[in-house]
Scaffold this active site. Structure first.
Site, short mmCIF file in Angstrom:
data_model
loop_
_atom_site.label_atom_id
_atom_site.label_comp_id
_atom_site.label_asym_id
_atom_site.label_seq_id
_atom_site.Cartn_x
_atom_site.Cartn_y
_atom_site.Cartn_z
N ASP A 126 14.75 8.15 -39.54
CA ASP A 126 14.53 8.90 -40.89
C ASP A 126 14.77 10.13 -40.02
O ASP A 126 14.12 10.76 -39.08
CB ASP A 126 13.25 8.88 -41.28
CG ASP A 126 12.73 9.95 -42.17
OD1 ASP A 126 13.65 11.08 -42.58
OD2 ASP A 126 11.71 10.05 -42.80
N ILE A 127 15.76 11.13 -40.60
CA ILE A 127 16.36 12.27 -39.91
C ILE A 127 15.11 13.32 -39.70
O ILE A 127 15.08 14.06 -39.04
CB ILE A 127 17.67 12.97 -40.47
CG1 ILE A 127 18.42 13.71 -39.56
CG2 ILE A 127 17.52 13.47 -41.98
CD1 ILE A 127 20.03 13.82 -39.71
N ASN A 152 23.68 19.82 -51.83
CA ASN A 152 24.90 20.07 -52.78
C ASN A 152 25.00 21.57 -53.22
O ASN A 152 24.21 22.11 -52.53
CB ASN A 152 24.44 19.36 -54.40
CG ASN A 152 23.07 20.01 -54.89
OD1 ASN A 152 22.94 21.27 -54.96
ND2 ASN A 152 22.08 19.14 -55.19
N GLY A 178 17.77 11.67 -52.05
CA GLY A 178 18.44 11.17 -50.70
C GLY A 178 17.61 11.96 -49.77
O GLY A 178 16.69 12.37 -49.76
N ASP A 189 18.46 14.98 -48.82
CA ASP A 189 17.81 16.58 -49.47
C ASP A 189 16.68 16.40 -49.76
O ASP A 189 15.78 17.25 -49.21
CB ASP A 189 18.99 16.79 -50.34
CG ASP A 189 18.97 18.14 -50.82
OD1 ASP A 189 18.25 19.16 -50.19
OD2 ASP A 189 20.01 18.61 -51.54
N THR A 238 27.74 9.71 -48.36
CA THR A 238 27.87 8.05 -48.41
C THR A 238 26.86 7.60 -49.57
O THR A 238 26.70 6.35 -49.59
CB THR A 238 27.67 7.41 -47.17
OG1 THR A 238 26.60 7.48 -46.39
CG2 THR A 238 29.21 7.72 -46.27
N GLY A 239 25.77 8.33 -49.82
CA GLY A 239 24.81 8.05 -50.80
C GLY A 239 25.13 8.47 -52.26
O GLY A 239 26.08 7.61 -52.54
P1 ADP Z 1 25.23 12.34 -50.44
O1 ADP Z 1 24.94 13.04 -51.84
O2 ADP Z 1 25.92 13.33 -49.37
O3 ADP Z 1 25.88 11.17 -50.75
P2 ADP Z 1 22.39 11.26 -49.99
O4 ADP Z 1 21.21 11.96 -49.46
O5 ADP Z 1 22.55 10.33 -51.40
O6 ADP Z 1 23.82 12.29 -49.90
O7 ADP Z 1 22.91 10.11 -49.01
C1 ADP Z 1 23.34 10.27 -47.62
C2 ADP Z 1 22.94 9.35 -46.80
O8 ADP Z 1 21.51 9.40 -46.16
C3 ADP Z 1 22.87 7.85 -47.28
O9 ADP Z 1 23.25 7.10 -46.38
C4 ADP Z 1 21.20 7.89 -47.43
O10 ADP Z 1 20.77 6.68 -47.49
C5 ADP Z 1 20.78 8.60 -46.11
N1 ADP Z 1 19.33 8.81 -46.13
C6 ADP Z 1 18.26 9.21 -47.17
N2 ADP Z 1 17.26 9.54 -46.76
C7 ADP Z 1 17.56 9.82 -45.51
C8 ADP Z 1 16.38 10.17 -44.41
N3 ADP Z 1 15.30 10.32 -44.62
N4 ADP Z 1 17.30 10.12 -42.87
C9 ADP Z 1 18.45 9.75 -42.84
N5 ADP Z 1 19.09 9.40 -43.68
C10 ADP Z 1 18.71 9.47 -45.15
#
Ligand code: ADP
Length: 176
Positions: A15-16, A29, A37, A39, A122-123
């Site tokens: 988890d970042i 965005n 996600g 964000d 990629t989400g």
């Molecule tokens: P985008 O709109 O750029 O596609 P998203 O947030 O929908 O961004 O997804 C980007 C990536 O971040 C996906 O692989 C998602 O699984 C991942 N993600 C979501 N939450 C976290 C988190 N807390 N830490 C790391 N990666 C995450």
């Protein structure tokens, strides 16, 4: 800087929002007003200060990046970048590479040395993970090759499948 640029790239699953680096990168965005996600997780964990700063900045173009503090998160800063919504067009890779490069330029401009990225676009934005990993890693490798100030770029992948894709792409660009 001695050694290969890829030696300064680290991949992990996690988890970042838990990363205690100089900056974590947000897949934002263009409104910068928050979303789902990663964000959503960053704003939930960091608290309202990040959103206040984003509101003051006023927005960010696709492929560009801006910086705020990280509120209550363990990182010092959040770099907000906007990846492309995937359209299966030649521009996709150009804009995705730009998002990574601009994030690192902003980090350098602020004297930051350790940066963690999620898998941008990629989400919800639908970019195929294998293709995105190749663009992400090649762009970061090229930046690190040309700039010695950044000591570590860590990719924090949310799923085991994503980590496997990034590992694959890293071994391919390390060989190349
Ligand atoms: P985008 O709109 O750029 O596609 P998203 O947030 O929908 O961004 O997804 C980007 C990536 O971040 C996906 O692989 C998602 O699984 C991942 N993600 C979501 N939450 C976290 C988190 N807390 N830490 C790391 N990666 C995450």
């Amino acid at each position: 800087m001695t050694g290969r640029a890829t030696d300064r790239i680290d991949l992990k699953r996690g988890d970042i929002t838990a990363e205690a680096v100089d900056a974590i990168v947000n897949a934002a965005n263009s409104t910068l007003l928050g979303g789902g996600g990663v964000d959503g997780a960053i704003h939930r964990g960091g608290g309202p200060q990040i959103l206040d700063e984003c509101r003051a900045i006023g927005g960010c173009a696709t492929g560009d990046a801006v910086i705020t503090t990280a509120g209550r998160l363990p990182a010092r800063h959040v770099i907000h970048t906007v990846g492309p919504i995937y359209r299966d067009a030649p521009d996709d890779a150009v804009l995705l590479a730009s998002a990574y490069r601009r994030s690192l330029e902003v980090a350098s401009e602020h004297g930051l040395r350790t940066v963690a990225f999620p898998s941008i676009s990629t989400g919800a934005y639908g970019y195929p993970v294998g293709d995105a990993a190749q663009v992400a890693l090649a762009t970061v490798r090229d930046y690190l090759d040309a700039h010695s100030d950044i000591e570590l770029v860590r990719f924090v992948l949310f799923s085991a499948d994503d980590l496997a894709m990034y590992r694959d792409a890293l071994s391919r660009i390390s060989r190349g």
